[in-house]
Design a protein around this motif. Structure first.
Motif, short mmCIF file in Angstrom:
data_model
loop_
_atom_site.label_atom_id
_atom_site.label_comp_id
_atom_site.label_asym_id
_atom_site.label_seq_id
_atom_site.Cartn_x
_atom_site.Cartn_y
_atom_site.Cartn_z
N SER A 54 0.81 -1.23 0.00
CA SER A 54 0.00 0.00 0.00
C SER A 54 0.84 1.27 0.00
O SER A 54 0.41 2.30 -0.53
CB SER A 54 -0.95 0.00 1.20
N HIS A 101 -9.02 6.17 -1.15
CA HIS A 101 -9.41 4.98 -1.90
C HIS A 101 -10.69 4.32 -1.37
O HIS A 101 -11.45 3.74 -2.13
CB HIS A 101 -8.28 3.96 -1.91
N CYS A 128 -15.92 1.87 -1.56
CA CYS A 128 -14.73 2.13 -2.37
C CYS A 128 -14.95 3.37 -3.23
O CYS A 128 -16.06 3.59 -3.72
CB CYS A 128 -14.41 0.93 -3.26
N ALA A 131 -10.59 2.58 -8.43
CA ALA A 131 -10.16 1.25 -8.83
C ALA A 131 -9.19 0.64 -7.81
O ALA A 131 -9.26 -0.56 -7.54
CB ALA A 131 -9.50 1.30 -10.22
N PHE A 132 -8.31 1.45 -7.23
CA PHE A 132 -7.39 0.90 -6.24
C PHE A 132 -8.16 0.38 -5.03
O PHE A 132 -7.88 -0.70 -4.52
CB PHE A 132 -6.35 1.93 -5.78
N ARG A 134 -11.23 -0.76 -4.96
CA ARG A 134 -11.90 -2.00 -5.34
C ARG A 134 -10.91 -3.16 -5.44
O ARG A 134 -11.19 -4.27 -4.98
CB ARG A 134 -12.68 -1.81 -6.64
N ALA A 135 -9.72 -2.91 -6.02
CA ALA A 135 -8.70 -3.96 -6.13
C ALA A 135 -8.20 -4.36 -4.74
O ALA A 135 -8.00 -5.55 -4.46
CB ALA A 135 -7.53 -3.48 -7.00
N TYR A 136 -8.02 -3.40 -3.87
CA TYR A 136 -7.58 -3.66 -2.50
C TYR A 136 -8.56 -4.57 -1.77
O TYR A 136 -8.18 -5.46 -1.03
CB TYR A 136 -7.45 -2.31 -1.77
N VAL A 138 -10.44 -6.89 -2.96
CA VAL A 138 -10.55 -8.28 -3.43
C VAL A 138 -9.88 -9.23 -2.43
O VAL A 138 -10.55 -10.10 -1.87
CB VAL A 138 -10.00 -8.45 -4.86
#
Length: 165
Positions: A54, A101, A128, A131-132, A134-136, A138
């Motif tokens: 991060s 984020h 969220c 995109a970061f 949302r990716a975080y 997962v």
């Protein structure tokens, strides 16, 4: 008292709730202190990995949980580990963590006296913003349930609800 959420249910990107029956009465802060009284090595490692990755996206380190005594009751606005205390009473502890984020809220609820069998409920909600975020979420979303269940076992072990020394 219903759990507080970071946003309206339709606007959430993640929602998780878990609960555990209690053997003895305790406050929401005592429950938090018991939950965070022992961080297993694998979870401490996961926090270090999270911070390492991060940092490259300008996200502040969280460094995990610190064992603490419930004798010092934080005030609204104070920090409790990597969270900000948004609300605190004997029956409810509301914590948030926000950055560019995502926004996270953890709500720990206990029934009022005489409201039935004592049970601790932990609700985590996340919204969220990009995109970061949302990716975080997962890997965090996949790991969150097992982590909370592991931390709830600390409450059962403590019995009295006091943090380990």
């Amino acid at each position: 008292m219903p759990a507080k959420l970071i946003a309206a249910p339709a606007d959430l990107d993640f929602l998780h709730n878990d609960s555990v029956p209690l053997n003895a009465p305790l406050t929401a802060l005592q429950a938090y202190c018991a939950m965070t009284s022992h961080t297993p090595a694998w979870l401490a490692g996961a926090f270090r990995l999270r911070d390492f990755i991060s940092r490259r996206f300008n996200v502040a380190d969280i460094q995990g949980f610190t064992p603490r005594s419930p004798e010092h009751v934080p005030k609204v606005g104070e920090r409790l580990d990597f969270f900000t205390v948004e609300g605190i009473s004997d029956q409810q502890l509301v914590l948030t963590s926000r950055d560019t984020h995502l926004a996270v809220m953890v709500c720990m609820d206990l029934p009022s006296e005489g409201a039935g069998a004592p049970c601790l409920s932990v609700t985590t909600s996340v919204q969220c913003f990009n995109a970061f975020g949302r990716a975080y979420m997962v890997p965090v979303g996949l790991a969150h349930g097992p982590i909370v269940r592991r931390m709830l076992r600390n409450v059962l072990k403590e019995g009295s609800g006091r943090a380990a020394t």
